[in-house]
Write a protein that holds these residues in place. Structure first.
Motif, PDB file in Angstrom:
ATOM      1  N   SER A   1       0.848  -1.195   0.000  1.00  0.00           N
ATOM      2  CA  SER A   1       0.000   0.000   0.000  1.00  0.00           C
ATOM      3  C   SER A   1       0.881   1.241   0.000  1.00  0.00           C
ATOM      4  CB  SER A   1      -0.921   0.028   1.223  1.00  0.00           C
ATOM      5  OG  SER A   1      -1.806  -1.075   1.226  1.00  0.00           O
ATOM      6  N   SER A   2       0.464   2.225  -0.747  1.00  0.00           N
ATOM      7  CA  SER A   2       1.160   3.506  -0.781  1.00  0.00           C
ATOM      8  C   SER A   2       0.291   4.557  -0.078  1.00  0.00           C
ATOM      9  CB  SER A   2       1.434   3.928  -2.226  1.00  0.00           C
ATOM     10  OG  SER A   2       0.233   4.349  -2.853  1.00  0.00           O
ATOM     11  N   PRO A   3       0.809   5.763   0.151  1.00  0.00           N
ATOM     12  CA  PRO A   3      -0.045   6.801   0.748  1.00  0.00           C
ATOM     13  C   PRO A   3      -1.293   7.108  -0.063  1.00  0.00           C
ATOM     14  CG  PRO A   3       2.264   7.445   0.858  1.00  0.00           C
ATOM     15  CD  PRO A   3       2.210   6.190   0.039  1.00  0.00           C
ATOM     16  N   LEU A   4      -1.279   6.796  -1.362  1.00  0.00           N
ATOM     17  CA  LEU A   4      -2.433   7.074  -2.220  1.00  0.00           C
ATOM     18  C   LEU A   4      -3.383   5.893  -2.337  1.00  0.00           C
ATOM     19  CD1 LEU A   4      -0.377   9.344  -2.971  1.00  0.00           C
ATOM     20  CD2 LEU A   4      -1.296   9.244  -5.284  1.00  0.00           C
ATOM     21  N   THR A   5      -2.996   4.723  -1.816  1.00  0.00           N
ATOM     22  CA  THR A   5      -3.843   3.534  -1.952  1.00  0.00           C
ATOM     23  C   THR A   5      -4.105   2.835  -0.625  1.00  0.00           C
ATOM     24  OG1 THR A   5      -1.934   2.066  -2.368  1.00  0.00           O
ATOM     25  CG2 THR A   5      -2.938   3.139  -4.282  1.00  0.00           C
TER      26      THR A   5
ATOM     27  N   PHE B   1       2.610  15.021  -9.010  1.00  0.00           N
ATOM     28  CA  PHE B   1       3.567  16.002  -9.512  1.00  0.00           C
ATOM     29  C   PHE B   1       4.408  16.628  -8.404  1.00  0.00           C
ATOM     30  CE2 PHE B   1      -0.118  16.069 -12.394  1.00  0.00           C
ATOM     31  CZ  PHE B   1       0.504  15.722 -13.578  1.00  0.00           C
ATOM     32  N   LEU B   2       3.857  16.721  -7.194  1.00  0.00           N
ATOM     33  CA  LEU B   2       4.533  17.422  -6.103  1.00  0.00           C
ATOM     34  C   LEU B   2       5.199  16.474  -5.115  1.00  0.00           C
ATOM     35  CD1 LEU B   2       1.779  20.121  -5.402  1.00  0.00           C
ATOM     36  CD2 LEU B   2       3.803  20.319  -6.874  1.00  0.00           C
ATOM     37  N   LEU B   3       4.807  15.199  -5.109  1.00  0.00           N
ATOM     38  CA  LEU B   3       5.369  14.182  -4.224  1.00  0.00           C
ATOM     39  C   LEU B   3       5.434  14.674  -2.777  1.00  0.00           C
ATOM     40  CD1 LEU B   3       6.484  11.326  -5.119  1.00  0.00           C
ATOM     41  CD2 LEU B   3       8.714  12.208  -4.449  1.00  0.00           C
ATOM     42  N   PRO B   4       4.299  15.016  -2.186  1.00  0.00           N
ATOM     43  CA  PRO B   4       4.326  15.591  -0.831  1.00  0.00           C
ATOM     44  C   PRO B   4       4.614  14.578   0.263  1.00  0.00           C
ATOM     45  CG  PRO B   4       2.070  15.312  -1.560  1.00  0.00           C
ATOM     46  CD  PRO B   4       2.933  14.941  -2.725  1.00  0.00           C
ATOM     47  N   ASP B   5       4.293  13.311   0.018  1.00  0.00           N
ATOM     48  CA  ASP B   5       4.461  12.282   1.043  1.00  0.00           C
ATOM     49  C   ASP B   5       5.617  11.369   0.639  1.00  0.00           C
ATOM     50  OD1 ASP B   5       4.203  10.003   2.756  1.00  0.00           O
ATOM     51  OD2 ASP B   5       2.117  10.550   3.125  1.00  0.00           O
ATOM     52  N   LEU B   6       6.669  11.349   1.436  1.00  0.00           N
ATOM     53  CA  LEU B   6       7.865  10.566   1.106  1.00  0.00           C
ATOM     54  C   LEU B   6       7.915   9.257   1.892  1.00  0.00           C
ATOM     55  CD1 LEU B   6      10.485  13.442   0.890  1.00  0.00           C
ATOM     56  CD2 LEU B   6       9.353  12.252  -0.983  1.00  0.00           C
ATOM     57  N   THR B   7       6.747   8.696   2.188  1.00  0.00           N
ATOM     58  CA  THR B   7       6.697   7.375   2.805  1.00  0.00           C
ATOM     59  C   THR B   7       7.387   6.364   1.892  1.00  0.00           C
ATOM     60  OG1 THR B   7       4.599   7.908   3.873  1.00  0.00           O
ATOM     61  CG2 THR B   7       5.162   5.579   3.676  1.00  0.00           C
ATOM     62  N   PRO B   8       8.277   5.516   2.395  1.00  0.00           N
ATOM     63  CA  PRO B   8       8.982   4.553   1.537  1.00  0.00           C
ATOM     64  C   PRO B   8       8.028   3.638   0.794  1.00  0.00           C
ATOM     65  CG  PRO B   8      10.037   4.690   3.686  1.00  0.00           C
ATOM     66  CD  PRO B   8       8.767   5.485   3.784  1.00  0.00           C
ATOM     67  N   ASN B   9       8.379   3.282  -0.419  1.00  0.00           N
ATOM     68  CA  ASN B   9       7.599   2.378  -1.270  1.00  0.00           C
ATOM     69  C   ASN B   9       8.553   1.678  -2.226  1.00  0.00           C
ATOM     70  OD1 ASN B   9       7.779   4.044  -3.830  1.00  0.00           O
ATOM     71  ND2 ASN B   9       6.768   5.524  -2.496  1.00  0.00           N
ATOM     72  N   PRO B  10       8.083   0.723  -3.037  1.00  0.00           N
ATOM     73  CA  PRO B  10       8.986  -0.004  -3.935  1.00  0.00           C
ATOM     74  C   PRO B  10       9.465   0.802  -5.141  1.00  0.00           C
ATOM     75  CG  PRO B  10       6.994  -1.276  -3.474  1.00  0.00           C
ATOM     76  CD  PRO B  10       6.742   0.109  -3.000  1.00  0.00           C
ATOM     77  N   GLY B  11       9.119   2.072  -5.214  1.00  0.00           N
ATOM     78  CA  GLY B  11       9.475   2.886  -6.376  1.00  0.00           C
ATOM     79  C   GLY B  11      10.831   3.554  -6.254  1.00  0.00           C
TER      80      GLY B  11
ATOM     81  N   PHE C   1      16.783  -0.362   2.529  1.00  0.00           N
ATOM     82  CA  PHE C   1      15.531  -0.542   1.793  1.00  0.00           C
ATOM     83  C   PHE C   1      15.631   0.051   0.393  1.00  0.00           C
ATOM     84  CE2 PHE C   1      11.051   0.695   0.835  1.00  0.00           C
ATOM     85  CZ  PHE C   1      10.539  -0.579   0.779  1.00  0.00           C
ATOM     86  N   TYR C   2      16.282   1.212   0.266  1.00  0.00           N
ATOM     87  CA  TYR C   2      16.390   1.813  -1.062  1.00  0.00           C
ATOM     88  C   TYR C   2      17.240   0.962  -1.985  1.00  0.00           C
ATOM     89  CZ  TYR C   2      16.624   5.328  -4.705  1.00  0.00           C
ATOM     90  OH  TYR C   2      16.502   5.992  -5.901  1.00  0.00           O
ATOM     91  N   ALA C   3      18.249   0.284  -1.446  1.00  0.00           N
ATOM     92  CA  ALA C   3      19.034  -0.630  -2.276  1.00  0.00           C
ATOM     93  C   ALA C   3      18.153  -1.734  -2.850  1.00  0.00           C
ATOM     94  CB  ALA C   3      20.175  -1.232  -1.447  1.00  0.00           C
ATOM     95  N   SER C   4      17.229  -2.238  -2.027  1.00  0.00           N
ATOM     96  CA  SER C   4      16.332  -3.290  -2.522  1.00  0.00           C
ATOM     97  C   SER C   4      15.360  -2.739  -3.567  1.00  0.00           C
ATOM     98  CB  SER C   4      15.558  -3.915  -1.360  1.00  0.00           C
ATOM     99  OG  SER C   4      14.706  -2.971  -0.730  1.00  0.00           O
ATOM    100  N   THR C   5      14.913  -1.477  -3.399  1.00  0.00           N
ATOM    101  CA  THR C   5      14.026  -0.889  -4.415  1.00  0.00           C
ATOM    102  C   THR C   5      14.777  -0.652  -5.724  1.00  0.00           C
ATOM    103  OG1 THR C   5      14.431   1.400  -3.716  1.00  0.00           O
ATOM    104  CG2 THR C   5      12.632   0.227  -2.650  1.00  0.00           C
TER     105      THR C   5
END
Length: 409
Positions: free
Chosen positions: A33-37, A245-255, A370-374
């Protein structure tokens, strides 16, 4: 075994999984789940809205007002009902995938129908986000049903669903061009015999312009309805569409976006937001033009672009791309590095939960883990996309004795 029995058994198994007890780590996983889903954020927004508080006044709720109004008035947002709804949406998506396959093969039924449905319903990249009640599963369903309607030339239904999809996830605008052109062509495979689009510019303009007008009409109505739901306030536009476009929420995700902008200096941020946003869009026209002879394949490739480069992805995005691959068995023999790509995907999918746990649960790692895995997962998605493009092009270019020959009609 008859397909209807197979499909019923698959849906029943999916329903049993939905009502099985799930650990909290799965329900709130950042990969699912992402902040948008996020389902938890959706419940919070519905609670605030039902108590007369504008959910868009804060910084957490970023779902479309369409979901807000649907779960406030039509469907109560309770876990048993939600689990049934998400299961039904997965079933509809799998059925649509089978329908697309049949239309592409011009058959009423085939021996692969059950396999195609299973590749969707049993794909862990798809059913795990659905078990977590991520709204990305609803977006996948809307896309597949829209494509199925486009293959049947049911333009109004397809465009309406496409308008709803872009309201739910603004990055889905990358599907508009290939689906519009698919409505004016055929889903039948033409990868082995590429040729220019059947309509000239004048005929294409006459065919597509009414579709564009209809899409904007639906979008205008949905936008007005969303504004009315929010009491006439347009704050939802920035909180939902603006998030892409603004990416206000920087919660980690697989992207690939979140960590880059976590480390970004503020005065560079607007420039790189523009670069990243345009990067998602620049593939639309080249892929559509190159695969104008098979626009269903172009739509499939756009799913791979979305899975790799969208700002707030979940595992359901590459899951959709991989499940769509079942529609194109003619490309399998032309994949250049399928084993390597599959192993990188497997490696990345195992690293994501492991490094996330090391970082957030045990405290023995940090964000770099985590970012290395993404990054590994992003390489896997990119490798799959490149392999799919190569196979789609090579299908029309027979290979003899290790040399490239001229493609045959």
């Amino acid at each position: 075994m008859d397909f209807h029995y197979t499909f019923s058994a698959l849906v029943a198994a999916r329903a049993l999984l939905a009502f099985a007890p799930l650990p909290d780590a799965l329900k709130y996983s950042q990969q699912l789940s992402s902040p948008l889903t996020s389902y938890a954020r959706l419940k919070e927004g519905v609670y605030l809205f039902s108590h007369g508080i504008d959910p868009y006044s804060g910084g957490l709720f970023r779902h479309s007002p369409l979901l807000l109004s649907a779960f406030t008035t039509l469907l109560p947002l309770k876990d048993p009902i939600s689990k049934l709804l998400w299961t039904a949406c997965d079933a509809a998506a799998a059925w649509s995938l089978v329908k697309i396959w049949r239309l592409r093969q011009r058959v009423g039924k085939s021996s692969r129908d059950g396999l195609i449905a299973a590749l969707y319903l049993l794909n862990p990249y798809l059913f795990l986000p659905s078990l977590a009640l991520s709204t990305s599963s609803l977006e996948n369903t809307a896309l597949l049903v829209a494509v199925a309607f486009a293959c049947e030339r049911r333009s109004s239904a397809s465009i309406l669903l496409l308008a709803i999809l872009t309201h739910l996830s603004f990055s889905s605008i990358i599907y508009i061009l290939p689906i519009f052109l698919l409505l004016t062509s055929s889903p039948v495979s033409n990868l082995a015999s590429p040729r220019p689009f059947a309509l000239d510019f004048k005929g294409l303009r006459k065919a597509v312009l009414p579709l564009v007008g209809e899409y904007f009409a639906y979008t205008t109505v949905l936008t007005a309805a969303s504004t009315l739901v929010c009491g006439g306030s347009r704050a939802w536009v920035e909180k939902t569409w603006g998030s892409f476009f603004l990416l206000p929420d920087l919660t980690p995700n697989p992207g690939l976006w979140w960590y880059f902008f976590t480390e970004m200096f503020d005065h560079f941020r607007p420039f790189f937001l523009m670069v990243f946003s345009l990067h998602l869009l620049i593939y639309v026209l080249p892929i559509t033009i190159k695969f104008q002879h098979d626009l269903l394949y172009a739509t499939f490739l756009m799913a791979g672009v979305s899975a790799t480069f969208k700002p707030y992805p979940t595992l359901s995005d590459p899951g959709l791309f991989l499940s769509l691959w079942s529609l194109f068995p003619e490309t399998y023999s032309y994949l250049r590095h399928p084993i390597v790509t599959a192993l990188i995907h497997l490696h990345g999918s195992l690293l994501l939960p492991l490094f996330n746990h090391l970082w957030l649960a045990t405290g023995t790692g940090n964000a770099n883990f985590f970012y290395a895995s993404t990054l590994v997962f992003g390489i896997a998605n990119g490798a799959g996309l490149i392999d799919a493009i190569w196979a789609g092009l090579a299908t029309a270019i027979p290979v003899k004795d290790g040399d490239w020959d001229v493609g045959q009609e």
